[in-house]
Write a protein that holds these residues in place. Structure first.
Motif, short mmCIF file in Angstrom:
data_model
loop_
_atom_site.label_atom_id
_atom_site.label_comp_id
_atom_site.label_asym_id
_atom_site.label_seq_id
_atom_site.Cartn_x
_atom_site.Cartn_y
_atom_site.Cartn_z
N LEU A 85 -3.61 1.93 3.67
CA LEU A 85 -3.46 2.97 2.68
C LEU A 85 -1.95 2.88 2.11
O LEU A 85 -1.42 3.75 2.07
CB LEU A 85 -3.79 4.31 3.06
CG LEU A 85 -5.27 4.48 3.63
CD1 LEU A 85 -5.32 5.86 4.22
CD2 LEU A 85 -6.35 4.25 2.57
N GLY A 86 -1.42 1.59 2.07
CA GLY A 86 -0.20 1.52 1.67
C GLY A 86 0.31 1.20 0.25
O GLY A 86 -0.58 0.74 -0.56
N VAL A 87 1.58 1.30 -0.01
CA VAL A 87 2.14 0.78 -1.33
C VAL A 87 3.48 0.06 -0.87
O VAL A 87 4.20 0.32 -0.04
CB VAL A 87 2.02 1.92 -2.20
CG1 VAL A 87 0.98 2.42 -2.56
CG2 VAL A 87 3.07 2.82 -1.73
N GLY A 88 4.00 -0.62 -1.81
CA GLY A 88 5.25 -1.20 -1.77
C GLY A 88 5.25 -2.39 -0.82
O GLY A 88 4.38 -3.18 -0.30
N ALA A 89 6.20 -2.27 0.30
CA ALA A 89 6.47 -3.35 1.12
C ALA A 89 6.28 -3.00 2.73
O ALA A 89 5.56 -3.69 3.29
CB ALA A 89 7.94 -3.85 1.09
N GLU B 69 -0.64 3.70 6.86
CA GLU B 69 -0.25 4.28 5.45
C GLU B 69 1.22 4.57 5.45
O GLU B 69 2.15 5.00 6.46
CB GLU B 69 -1.05 5.52 5.35
CG GLU B 69 -0.72 6.78 6.33
CD GLU B 69 0.32 7.75 5.73
OE1 GLU B 69 0.63 7.66 4.50
OE2 GLU B 69 0.90 8.64 6.60
N ASN B 70 1.75 4.50 4.01
CA ASN B 70 3.27 4.95 4.07
C ASN B 70 3.03 5.85 2.71
O ASN B 70 4.15 5.58 1.86
CB ASN B 70 4.20 3.83 3.81
CG ASN B 70 3.78 2.67 2.61
OD1 ASN B 70 2.62 2.78 2.32
ND2 ASN B 70 4.54 2.02 2.36
N MET B 71 2.13 6.57 2.38
CA MET B 71 2.33 7.42 1.20
C MET B 71 3.25 8.77 1.29
O MET B 71 3.55 8.88 2.68
CB MET B 71 0.93 8.07 0.96
CG MET B 71 -0.18 7.15 0.58
SD MET B 71 -0.14 6.28 -0.92
CE MET B 71 -1.52 5.15 -0.88
N ARG B 72 3.51 9.34 0.47
CA ARG B 72 4.52 10.44 0.49
C ARG B 72 3.79 11.58 1.33
O ARG B 72 2.61 11.63 1.51
CB ARG B 72 4.71 10.77 -1.04
CG ARG B 72 5.92 10.15 -1.62
CD ARG B 72 6.22 10.73 -2.75
NE ARG B 72 7.00 12.03 -2.67
CZ ARG B 72 7.26 13.00 -3.60
NH1 ARG B 72 6.82 12.73 -4.81
NH2 ARG B 72 7.73 14.19 -3.31
#
Length: 731
Positions: A375-379, A459-462
């Motif tokens: 569930l990640g975005v970016g790097a 995950e690295n969501m806000r």
């Protein structure tokens, strides 16, 4: 109980293996530091504890980078073999005095970091070889070295991860080539950008040092801030932070195209407005409005920040020889395992004789049988998940056109060419893509069903996003108690929970940028590399893989700014002993006879050189004379590199995008892609039993949607068709 209690690691003392050993020790493993009678090379490093210069423990670098380890002095190969045969993992260096003696040990896992190019033990040569130095510093000065040991520690992180992978695989021997790992942990997308004919912040086809232009830094009334403006929303937050001045809201600067065409004028106008306010006022107000802004902290300021204090990033430890000192704790928080308490670095040989090995409970488990829900975005999270995918795991990335991963924003054909974006494609090799609209209840339910089946969720969501979906650790654990869950935000939980961040902002917040500077720089700008993005997620894989081997559920919180701080732990300890903020060292290092970056023939061509011994110094003087800068200036960087290496001098040209594009190493894989064509990508810098894991192309957006819904969830064809028609999935 500590996560890795009973797990024994033998670390052959060397700067390459040091950080890997510390990762394991920080998770509770029994780490035996094998030293000669002269001690680890790091014991001789400066600076030292004031007033205790003669102690074998007085090196601040040794104290900071060897916490929780035990020291054993080994004098013969037989004793080393006996120690290793009772261990689970050996961390070796190909240039260590004991390397040959490890050929026939019976340790299940042996990981060796090799230095095929003879780059040596300095920080500067490996960093130059990584391609990172070419994008660091100001354009009118020499390229600037990173603080501490970034290239060494990048290789060490790969060694630690691969030690756990090999443990899951039931054993094996792994090689981590130092020069490859330096590239993969610092500039993994440079070769990809070159292959796509694109650039990003001083990397790719236009390798440059951008100073403060790439990720702008502004002077405030009492310091500096870094501000990233990437979207219309961030522009609104920026002008709101400044009080909505008419010059920015009503004049020509209100037009985005005008701002792009007049960026220099905009910066001058903005700088005047920013300079009237304090750093803290701007940071708090900007973040409250959703702006990606961070202070450019000195280490002194970092240590006193309320968020850093609340999270107890730095812990007071009572050293038996030097009294109270502040040390950086491991950059993980674990729920489901005890927190390993920091213990001071060992005295030489204080571990005595290693006792009989205890059982640790780790079991073999094939990565091919594991499902990872990404569930990640970016790097940070995508890159770590991609590493697992290339090692055999089934990694499913949840994404959609509705809320694009921001790295899908700019491709070969411009904005929103989402399948042809080099940075995204590099960081998602081997991943499968599930397109699902998480604004819909049906879409959320699909992902919840996957979460109930997943072995790992990353995950690295806000802050707050996964909670709103019911996909946070507590919610998932209620239906999947054995899940291993990695959560990695820029600032983590605490005072700054939910604050906006990207890698360049975490550099400035952690104090790294302040140190990434020459003494005569106008102000510190560090680098336009996306540090710590390419290491933060990977080192968090170590506790994730350990929990999988233990077959126990675990929650791992890995705040990315803490990853940056852990890589400069020696400098943070130096700050503890120093009145006033410590400064960057540029390209200097007092522990080497020569340690610098010298101009070569041609435009902006450089070579980094480090002399480690009197013997090397004599050979260098014989080869080039007394003035190395005069000698290098008459030769191209490749020619100077070849000549110096022929004399056994550790060196590397400051590698550029062009150099990397010409590199024929098998690290770089050429892969066909349905829409991007055949392009080059950076693979894994590891050899397992002499073989490199294969690279697998990145996914098209939503490419595997129906395959996952049918094959993994067993959904009925009519239901899937309905979801596709209503754009719940597949869009």
């Amino acid at each position: 109980m500590d996560l890795l209690a009973g797990f024994r690691v033998v670390e052959i003392a060397h700067p390459f293996t040091e950080f890997a050993g510390q990762i394991f020790a920080g998770l509770g493993a029994e780490v035996w530091l094998v030293e000669t009678a002269d001690g680890s090379p790091t014991r001789s490093r400066t600076p030292r504890v004031p007033g205790a210069e003669s102690s074998s423990r007085a090196s601040l670098a040794f104290l900071a980078r060897n916490t929780n380890k035990r020291s054993i002095v080994i004098e013969d190969a037989r004793a080393l073999t006996e120690l290793c045969n009772g261990a689970d993992v050996v961390l070796d260096c190909g240039s260590s005095v004991w390397h040959a003696a490890l050929t026939n040990v019976e340790t299940p896992v042996v990981v060796t970091i090799t230095d095929r190019l003879g780059l040596g033990n300095s920080s500067i040569v490996g960093f130059a070889a990584s391609g990172g130095m070419a994008s660091s510093g100001w354009a009118d000065r020499a390229p600037c070295n990173a603080p501490s040991w970034l290239a060494h520690d990048g290789a060490s992180i790969y060694a630690a991860v691969m030690a756990m992978v090999a443990t899951l695989n039931g054993g094996g021997r792994v090689e981590v080539p130092y020069e490859e790992a330096a590239v993969a942990s610092i500039t993994p997308w440079t070769r990809t950008l070159m292959s796509y004919g694109m650039q990003a912040a001083g990397q790719g086809i236009n390798t440059v040092r951008m100073g403060d232009a790439g990720f702008p830094i502004y002077a405030t009334a009492d310091g500096y801030v870094r501000i990233l403006l990437a979207t219309t929303k961030s522009w609104g937050a920026f002008v709101g932070m400044l009080g909505n001045p008419p010059d920015l809201t009503e004049g020509p600067f209100a037009d985005a195209e005008f701002r792009r065409e007049n960026a220099d004028a905009l910066k001058l106008l903005s700088a005047e407005l920013i300079s009237r306010q304090t750093t803290n006022e701007l940071f708090r107000r900007g973040q409250a409005l959703g702006l990606t802004i961070s202070p450019v902290y000195s280490l002194e300021e970092f240590r006193s920040d309320p968020h850093v204090r609340e999270r107890e990033v730095i812990a007071e430890v009572n050293d038996p020889e030097f009294g109270a000192m502040d040390l950086v704790r491991p950059p993980f928080r674990l729920t489901g395992a005890d927190v390993t308490q920091l213990r001071p670095a060992p005295a030489l040989g204080d571990g005595g004789t290693a006792p009989r090995h205890r059982s640790h409970g780790l079991a073999s488990r094939s990565l091919a049988d594991l499902t990872v829900l990404q569930l990640g975005v970016g790097a940070v999270v995508p890159e770590a998940a991609s590493m697992l995918a290339l090692l055999g795991a089934n990694v499913i990335k949840v994404e959609s056109r509705v809320h694009l991963d921001f790295l899908r924003n700019v491709g070969l054909n411009g904005p929103l060419d989402y399948d042809n974006c080099p940075n995204f494609n590099q960081l998602n090799l081997g991943t499968r893509s599930l397109a699902v609209d998480l604004r819909t209840e049906e879409g959320v339910d699909v992902v919840r069903q996957l979460a109930a089946r997943a072995d790992v969720i990353m995950e690295n969501m806000r802050g707050g996003v996964v909670e709103r979906w019911g996909l946070d650790y507590a919610s998932v654990r209620a239906v999947n108690p054995d899940v291993v869950y990695l959560s990695s935000q820029g600032f983590g939980r605490g005072v700054y929970d939910g604050f906006q961040s990207f890698g360049p902002n975490l550099q400035t917040f952690s104090g790294t940028t302040h140190l990434w500077a020459h003494a005569d720089d106008p102000f510190p700008v560090g680098t336009t590399l996306n540090h710590p993005d390419h290491v933060a997620g990977k080192q968090a894989l170590v506790p994730v893989l350990a929990a999988l081997a233990l077959r126990k559920g675990l929650f791992v919180e890995a705040a990315q700014f803490e990853a940056a701080a852990s890589l400069i732990s020696d400098r943070l300890l130096e700050q503890f002993y120093t009145d006033g903020p410590i400064a960057g060292r540029g390209n200097g290092d007092a522990d080497f006879l020569l340690h610098g970056c010298f101009p070569c023939e041609g435009e902006d061509a450089w070579i980094a050189v480090a002399v480690e011994s009197e013997d090397q110094q004599a050979r260098l003087t014989e080869a080039v004379g007394a003035d190395i800068a005069a000698w290098t200036s008459t030769r191209s960087a490749p020619d100077a590199e070849t000549e110096l290496r022929s004399f056994g001098i550790p060196c590397s040209r400051v590698v550029t995008g062009d150099d990397m594009a010409a590199n024929r190493s098998s690290l770089f894989a050429t892969l066909p892609h349905p829409t991007s064509g055949t392009r080059d990508y950076t693979g894994l810098p590891v050899l397992i039993e002499g073989e490199r894991p294969g690279a697998v192309r990145p996914p098209l957006l939503g490419e595997h949607t129906e395959e996952i819904l049918h094959g993994v969830l067993g959904m009925d064809e009519t239901v899937v068709a309905d979801y596709v028609a209503r754009k719940v999935v597949g869009y």
